[in-house]
Write an enzyme that holds these catalytic residues in place. Structure first.
Site, PDB file in Angstrom:
ATOM      1  N   GLY A  81      41.710  32.140  38.141  1.00  0.00           N
ATOM      2  CA  GLY A  81      43.139  32.179  38.431  1.00  0.00           C
ATOM      3  C   GLY A  81      43.692  33.578  38.646  1.00  0.00           C
ATOM      4  N   CYS A  82      42.855  34.579  38.668  1.00  0.00           N
ATOM      5  CA  CYS A  82      43.296  35.970  38.829  1.00  0.00           C
ATOM      6  C   CYS A  82      43.299  36.327  40.324  1.00  0.00           C
ATOM      7  CB  CYS A  82      42.359  36.886  38.042  1.00  0.00           C
ATOM      8  SG  CYS A  82      42.594  38.644  38.351  1.00  0.00           S
TER       9      CYS A  82
END
Length: 147
Positions: free
Chosen positions: A9-10
């Site tokens: 999710g980065c």
């Protein structure tokens, strides 16, 4: 070879990964949540930080502030244990190669991941025959004059 430490999710991690792929730079991706970082690996990363822990520890993150720890009061072994148990306190991505350490995605800093031998090829190939020489050649010349 580059080791790329990421987390799911980065967005910055995805950008760094794509940049490495686009530039044909070999890398190994390590998700900091699914690949437990061993103590020697953490010590090595810390040893490569020019500005100490502030380079890789996100002291303003919720993950770190919830620990209620003063990073300056920790010994090296305590810090390594803390990172190992709480990898979310690390800034991401972390890219490490033999010659460079880059934390976060910065379009200028990430270019240090290009191996020196490739940088030399690029530099040597920029001659007056290049259609972009007027722009990049003069910038290069300015850089060599000021440095």
């Amino acid at each position: 070879m580059v080791i790329l430490y990421t987390s799911p999710g980065c967005a910055s991690c995805r950008k760094a990964k794509q940049w490495l792929k686009d530039n044909n730079i070999e890398f190994v991706e390590k998700n900091i949540f699914t690949s437990i970082l061993d103590k020697d690996e953490i010590k090595y990363i810390l040893s490569r930080c020019e500005n100490g822990t502030e380079d890789i520890i996100s002291v303003r993150s919720k993950a770190f502030t919830s620990l209620k720890k003063d990073i300056n009061d920790l010994s090296l072994n305590e810090l390594v244990d803390l990172i190992q148990k709480n990898p979310s306190i690390l800034k991401r991505p972390i890219m490490i190669s033999k010659q460079s350490l880059v934390v976060g995605y910065d379009s200028d800093e990430i270019t240090t991941m290009v191996p020196p031998e490739l940088r030399n090829i690029i530099s040597d190939s920029c001659t007056s025959d290049c259609p972009s020489f007027e722009l990049c050649g003069s910038v290069r010349q300015e850089c060599t004059e000021c440095c």
